[in-house]
Design an enzyme around this catalytic site. Structure first.
Site, PDB file in Angstrom:
ATOM      1  N   CYS A 199       0.833  -1.202   0.000  1.00 31.98           N
ATOM      2  CA  CYS A 199       0.000   0.000   0.000  1.00 31.98           C
ATOM      3  C   CYS A 199       0.871   1.256   0.000  1.00 31.98           C
ATOM      4  O   CYS A 199       1.442   1.610   1.042  1.00 31.98           O
ATOM      5  CB  CYS A 199      -0.920  -0.018   1.229  1.00 31.98           C
ATOM      6  SG  CYS A 199      -1.886   1.488   1.424  1.00 31.98           S
TER       7      CYS A 199
ATOM      8  N   CYS B 258      -0.440   4.138   2.220  1.00 28.87           N
ATOM      9  CA  CYS B 258      -0.197   3.941   3.657  1.00 28.87           C
ATOM     10  C   CYS B 258       1.276   4.180   4.015  1.00 28.87           C
ATOM     11  O   CYS B 258       1.578   4.727   5.071  1.00 28.87           O
ATOM     12  CB  CYS B 258      -0.543   2.517   4.097  1.00 28.87           C
ATOM     13  SG  CYS B 258      -2.009   1.828   3.358  1.00 28.87           S
ATOM     14  N   ASP B 259       2.194   3.745   3.153  1.00 26.89           N
ATOM     15  CA  ASP B 259       3.599   3.658   3.579  1.00 26.89           C
ATOM     16  C   ASP B 259       4.573   4.571   2.847  1.00 26.89           C
ATOM     17  O   ASP B 259       5.747   4.628   3.219  1.00 26.89           O
ATOM     18  CB  ASP B 259       4.089   2.204   3.403  1.00 26.89           C
ATOM     19  CG  ASP B 259       3.303   1.243   4.290  1.00 26.89           C
ATOM     20  OD1 ASP B 259       2.827   1.688   5.347  1.00 26.89           O
ATOM     21  OD2 ASP B 259       3.160   0.071   3.916  1.00 26.89           O
TER      22      ASP B 259
END
Ligand code: NAP
Length: 312
Positions: free
Chosen positions: A134, A137-138
């Site tokens: 993701c 997200c990261d």
């Protein structure tokens, strides 16, 4: 005994949220059960250029947050739980979650699909330690660092472009010498100076113990191996349907749920919508449309069923 809802929707992505909105607007009692984050795969998508009306500055999380709010305003109830088994044999369908049991006159399965593993050595061991699925997200963990992206589809190219906002360089490793992604995305990636391509290659091993320290790749044509000096690896090699809990209760085809055009499965009163369904185009727009269709079909099923009970 738990409350009996008119529609219980499993999955809170665009299909489930749209089904919730349509069901609640029809004044039905609707519950959406989501195991992790509302928005599904879309909530992990950075840019959304192909949902009509979504530009400028529309992201997956912002769109799905609005879908969630809208359904909630019309009365859709939401609960966080992970459905592990179901019993669709009776008129009232039963769903067993890790936290509670749920009952519905009709069910809409909108569980979607989850990222597939690429299958290289140490992939699981270094997950969340440099290996990610993701970018939304990261990505910010990789500010001014070098990352690799595995895959050549829409997700890989979309997310590689997004990653260039953070990383110094993004190396796309693809197993063939041409991309599957939409031409407009390909053009953007080819024109991005931070993106490099390694063709005809697959990852074989993530190096490192506590944190990723590099990625070994193999050229599938020559058999040659080499190591990419990267701090992060983002894997986008496709999706697998989330249907484990429904096995034996509803017909599956390659793990996906076949439906008719009104989203009816082979079980009366059970519908499927979105990426979990056998279909040719998996996009936010088709998921949202499926959700609407499924909800309308569920409403019709309830009305017909009640009439049948009254006349029985
Ligand atoms: P996808 O379209 O199935 O692409 C998967 C990519 O990974 C392909 O390039 C495939 O190579 C490669 N691959 C598969 N298994 C591999 C392995 N074991 N090792 C190395 N490479 C592997 O999956 P996706 O990109 O996640 O997209 C899923 C669906 O969502 C698609 O329908 C897509 O259109 C949709 N989507 C749309 C958008 C958008 O419209 N902006 C964004 C994201 C996703 P090959 O090409 O050789 O098969």
């Amino acid at each position: 005994m738990s409350k009996i809802y008119d529609i219980v929707i499993v999955g809170g992505g665009p299909a489930g949220l749209s089904a919730g909105l349509y069901g609640s607007r029809a004044k039905l009692e609707v519950l959406v059960i989501e195991k992790s984050k509302f928005g599904g795969q879309t909530a992990t998508t950075s840019e959304l250029e192909n949902y009509p009306g979504s530009i400028p500055d529309c992201t997956g999380p912002s769109l799905t947050e609005r879908m969630h709010e809208q359904a909630s305003e019309f009365g859709t109830e939401f609960v966080k739980d992970d459905i592990v088994s179901v019993d669709f044999s009776g008129d009232i369908k039963v769903l067993n979650g890790k936290n509670a049991q749920y009952q519905g006159r009709t069910i809409i399965i909108a569980t979607g699909a989850e990222p597939r593993l690429a299958g290289f050595e140490n992939e699981m061991e270094l997950r969340a330690k440099g290996v990610s699925y993701c970018a939304t997200c990261d990505a910010d963990f990789f500010e001014e660092l070098d990352v690799a992206v595995i895959g050549g589809g829409d997700s890989a190219i979309d997310e590689a472009i997004y990653l260039t906002k953070f990383a110094d360089s993004v190396t796309i490793v693809h197993r063939r010498d041409s991309l599957r992604a939409a031409k407009s995305l390909q053009e953007k990636a080819f024109n991005n100076p931070k993106i490099k391509f390694v063709w005809d290659s697959v990852p074989v091993k993530a190096n490192g113990d506590e944190m990723l320290e590099g990625l070994e790749i193999k050229n599938v044509k020559t058999g040659e191996t080499s190591t990419l000096d990267v701090n992060g690896v983002f894997v986008f090699v496709g999706l697998d349907p989330i249907t484990e809990a429904f096995k034996g209760q509803v017909e599956l085809e390659g793990g996906y749920i076949p439906t008719d055009e009104d989203m009816r499965t082979n079980v009366p009163g059970v519908f499927a919508a979105g990426d979990v369904r056998v279909k040719s185009l998996r996009q936010v727009i088709t998921a949202a449309a499926d959700g609407a269709m499924a909800s309308i079909a569920a409403e019709k099923y309830i009305a017909e069923h009640e009439t049948a009970l009254v006349h029985a």
